[in-house]
Scaffold this motif. Sequence first.
Motif, PDB file in Angstrom:
ATOM      1  N   GLU A  38      14.126  37.244  15.974  1.00 60.34           N
ATOM      2  CA  GLU A  38      13.649  37.742  14.678  1.00 60.34           C
ATOM      3  C   GLU A  38      14.059  36.847  13.510  1.00 60.34           C
ATOM      4  O   GLU A  38      13.543  36.974  12.396  1.00 60.34           O
ATOM      5  N   PHE A  39      14.963  35.894  13.767  1.00 62.59           N
ATOM      6  CA  PHE A  39      15.443  35.028  12.701  1.00 62.59           C
ATOM      7  C   PHE A  39      14.877  33.608  12.756  1.00 62.59           C
ATOM      8  O   PHE A  39      15.219  32.768  11.932  1.00 62.59           O
ATOM      9  N   GLY A  40      14.049  33.318  13.737  1.00 60.57           N
ATOM     10  CA  GLY A  40      13.473  31.976  13.817  1.00 60.57           C
ATOM     11  C   GLY A  40      12.818  31.736  15.155  1.00 60.57           C
ATOM     12  O   GLY A  40      13.075  32.455  16.123  1.00 60.57           O
ATOM     13  N   ASP A  41      11.968  30.704  15.216  1.00 60.22           N
ATOM     14  CA  ASP A  41      11.318  30.388  16.479  1.00 60.22           C
ATOM     15  C   ASP A  41      12.268  29.583  17.365  1.00 60.22           C
ATOM     16  O   ASP A  41      13.354  29.164  16.942  1.00 60.22           O
ATOM     17  N   GLU A  42      11.851  29.381  18.599  1.00 59.18           N
ATOM     18  CA  GLU A  42      12.719  28.725  19.583  1.00 59.18           C
ATOM     19  C   GLU A  42      13.119  27.321  19.131  1.00 59.18           C
ATOM     20  O   GLU A  42      14.274  26.910  19.310  1.00 59.18           O
ATOM     21  N   GLU A  43      12.190  26.580  18.542  1.00 57.36           N
ATOM     22  CA  GLU A  43      12.485  25.207  18.124  1.00 57.36           C
ATOM     23  C   GLU A  43      13.592  25.173  17.074  1.00 57.36           C
ATOM     24  O   GLU A  43      14.509  24.349  17.133  1.00 57.36           O
ATOM     25  N   ARG A  44      13.522  26.074  16.113  1.00 60.44           N
ATOM     26  CA  ARG A  44      14.538  26.110  15.060  1.00 60.44           C
ATOM     27  C   ARG A  44      15.902  26.504  15.625  1.00 60.44           C
ATOM     28  O   ARG A  44      16.925  25.912  15.279  1.00 60.44           O
ATOM     29  N   ILE A  45      15.907  27.510  16.490  1.00 59.18           N
ATOM     30  CA  ILE A  45      17.161  27.973  17.083  1.00 59.18           C
ATOM     31  C   ILE A  45      17.780  26.869  17.938  1.00 59.18           C
ATOM     32  O   ILE A  45      18.984  26.597  17.876  1.00 59.18           O
ATOM     33  N   ASP A  46      16.948  26.207  18.753  1.00 57.88           N
ATOM     34  CA  ASP A  46      17.425  25.115  19.605  1.00 57.88           C
ATOM     35  C   ASP A  46      18.036  23.992  18.780  1.00 57.88           C
ATOM     36  O   ASP A  46      19.105  23.458  19.120  1.00 57.88           O
ATOM     37  N   ALA A  47      17.340  23.628  17.706  1.00 55.58           N
ATOM     38  CA  ALA A  47      17.809  22.526  16.870  1.00 55.58           C
ATOM     39  C   ALA A  47      19.155  22.842  16.230  1.00 55.58           C
ATOM     40  O   ALA A  47      20.071  22.001  16.212  1.00 55.58           O
ATOM     41  N   GLN A  48      19.312  24.061  15.718  1.00 55.35           N
ATOM     42  CA  GLN A  48      20.572  24.441  15.081  1.00 55.35           C
ATOM     43  C   GLN A  48      21.709  24.516  16.084  1.00 55.35           C
ATOM     44  O   GLN A  48      22.840  24.073  15.815  1.00 55.35           O
ATOM     45  N   LEU A  49      21.430  25.050  17.263  1.00 54.89           N
ATOM     46  CA  LEU A  49      22.463  25.142  18.295  1.00 54.89           C
ATOM     47  C   LEU A  49      22.906  23.746  18.739  1.00 54.89           C
ATOM     48  O   LEU A  49      24.100  23.500  18.950  1.00 54.89           O
ATOM     49  N   ALA A  50      21.955  22.832  18.877  1.00 53.82           N
ATOM     50  CA  ALA A  50      22.288  21.464  19.288  1.00 53.82           C
ATOM     51  C   ALA A  50      23.202  20.791  18.267  1.00 53.82           C
ATOM     52  O   ALA A  50      24.179  20.115  18.626  1.00 53.82           O
ATOM     53  N   VAL A  51      22.896  20.978  16.987  1.00 58.52           N
ATOM     54  CA  VAL A  51      23.719  20.401  15.921  1.00 58.52           C
ATOM     55  C   VAL A  51      25.130  20.999  15.954  1.00 58.52           C
ATOM     56  O   VAL A  51      26.133  20.281  15.846  1.00 58.52           O
ATOM     57  N   THR A  52      25.200  22.302  16.136  1.00 58.21           N
ATOM     58  CA  THR A  52      26.495  22.986  16.155  1.00 58.21           C
ATOM     59  C   THR A  52      27.323  22.563  17.369  1.00 58.21           C
ATOM     60  O   THR A  52      28.532  22.307  17.254  1.00 58.21           O
ATOM     61  N   GLU A  53      26.693  22.494  18.527  1.00 55.33           N
ATOM     62  CA  GLU A  53      27.400  22.059  19.741  1.00 55.33           C
ATOM     63  C   GLU A  53      27.979  20.664  19.576  1.00 55.33           C
ATOM     64  O   GLU A  53      29.145  20.411  19.922  1.00 55.33           O
ATOM     65  N   LYS A  54      27.154  19.749  19.088  1.00 56.01           N
ATOM     66  CA  LYS A  54      27.602  18.365  18.933  1.00 56.01           C
ATOM     67  C   LYS A  54      28.787  18.280  17.982  1.00 56.01           C
ATOM     68  O   LYS A  54      29.764  17.567  18.236  1.00 56.01           O
ATOM     69  N   GLU A  82      28.598  30.812  16.119  1.00 57.07           N
ATOM     70  CA  GLU A  82      28.515  30.102  14.842  1.00 57.07           C
ATOM     71  C   GLU A  82      27.057  29.862  14.444  1.00 57.07           C
ATOM     72  O   GLU A  82      26.681  30.024  13.274  1.00 57.07           O
ATOM     73  N   THR A  83      26.233  29.497  15.420  1.00 59.89           N
ATOM     74  CA  THR A  83      24.812  29.270  15.149  1.00 59.89           C
ATOM     75  C   THR A  83      24.139  30.554  14.686  1.00 59.89           C
ATOM     76  O   THR A  83      23.321  30.547  13.752  1.00 59.89           O
ATOM     77  N   ALA A  84      24.476  31.659  15.321  1.00 61.66           N
ATOM     78  CA  ALA A  84      23.903  32.949  14.933  1.00 61.66           C
ATOM     79  C   ALA A  84      24.274  33.296  13.496  1.00 61.66           C
ATOM     80  O   ALA A  84      23.443  33.771  12.720  1.00 61.66           O
ATOM     81  N   LEU A  85      25.507  33.039  13.115  1.00 62.63           N
ATOM     82  CA  LEU A  85      25.950  33.304  11.741  1.00 62.63           C
ATOM     83  C   LEU A  85      25.231  32.398  10.741  1.00 62.63           C
ATOM     84  O   LEU A  85      24.817  32.837   9.671  1.00 62.63           O
ATOM     85  N   ASP A  86      25.065  31.124  11.116  1.00 63.72           N
ATOM     86  CA  ASP A  86      24.409  30.175  10.213  1.00 63.72           C
ATOM     87  C   ASP A  86      22.926  30.506  10.027  1.00 63.72           C
ATOM     88  O   ASP A  86      22.406  30.471   8.909  1.00 63.72           O
ATOM     89  N   ASP A 107      22.540  33.683   7.882  1.00 57.36           N
ATOM     90  CA  ASP A 107      23.347  33.755   6.661  1.00 57.36           C
ATOM     91  C   ASP A 107      24.390  34.871   6.740  1.00 57.36           C
ATOM     92  O   ASP A 107      24.649  35.592   5.762  1.00 57.36           O
ATOM     93  N   GLY A 108      24.951  35.050   7.932  1.00 55.60           N
ATOM     94  CA  GLY A 108      25.997  36.044   8.136  1.00 55.60           C
ATOM     95  C   GLY A 108      25.499  37.449   8.374  1.00 55.60           C
ATOM     96  O   GLY A 108      26.308  38.374   8.514  1.00 55.60           O
ATOM     97  N   ALA A 109      24.157  37.622   8.455  1.00 52.64           N
ATOM     98  CA  ALA A 109      23.607  38.977   8.585  1.00 52.64           C
ATOM     99  C   ALA A 109      23.447  39.423  10.035  1.00 52.64           C
ATOM    100  O   ALA A 109      23.012  40.551  10.286  1.00 52.64           O
ATOM    101  N   VAL A 110      23.801  38.560  10.991  1.00 51.63           N
ATOM    102  CA  VAL A 110      23.651  38.938  12.399  1.00 51.63           C
ATOM    103  C   VAL A 110      24.472  40.199  12.682  1.00 51.63           C
ATOM    104  O   VAL A 110      25.581  40.371  12.186  1.00 51.63           O
TER     105      VAL A 110
END
Length: 237
Positions: free
Chosen positions: A35-51, A70-74, A77-80
């Motif tokens: 509900e907070f983004g499509d798969e591409e956006r979620i994947d990209a943010q998680l990859a950045v956070t992992e690295k 951390e990715t879920a919070l980012d 915006d902390g609303a998870v």
Amino acid sequence: MSLITTVGVDADDTLWHCETLFRLSHKRFVELLAEFGDEERIDAQLAVTEKKNLRVYGYGAKGFTLSMIETALDLTDGAVSTRVIREILAVGREMLTEPVEPLPGVEKALAELSKRYRLILITKGDLLHQEQKLAASGLGDLFAAVEIVSEKNAETYRRVFERYGTGAHQALMAGNSMRSDILPALEAGAWGALIPYPLVWAHEAAEAPVGHERYVELASISELPAFVDHVSKSLLP
């Protein structure tokens, strides 16, 4: 030239499944945050956070779980919701408690190698979790030594093969990761035997050293004992 005396072997996705479990957990994470983004956006943010977190958390399921939170919070915006956080923690717990079963041909290949060479397990990841997986696999008694390291580089292989063997030039490293198992082992002066796994984490991908005299790609770990024997015989004076 010298005989091979020592064989290093990777653990995750070489001896047992690992990346498959990470992919399933990743899929569940994407579903939880749909509900907070499509798969591409979620994947990209998680990859950045992992690295970013690798240098702090290291490799493994615990670090991956923290990066998912951390990715879920980012992304939100902390609303998870606390429900989603609990679900992510449950995913991480499942990764840590998943049964371990050796891949086909592993036990037989290691048993053969352990009779003729010093067999060393060299793996990255969380110390406790890797120790638990090795114990659950039933393969521990086949190794002369176990090294769980924070990073695999040329210096790691020089140190390990000097400590437990007769140096990197008389050693071979086998594993599924070009970046971690093969390239740094070759740089250290050892042989490198790639044992492909169908799935490869993007962080571990790298170009193969085509033409390198000490590099080989095998179809499976079942071919490893015969290859090491062949190399050793070819190096006899």
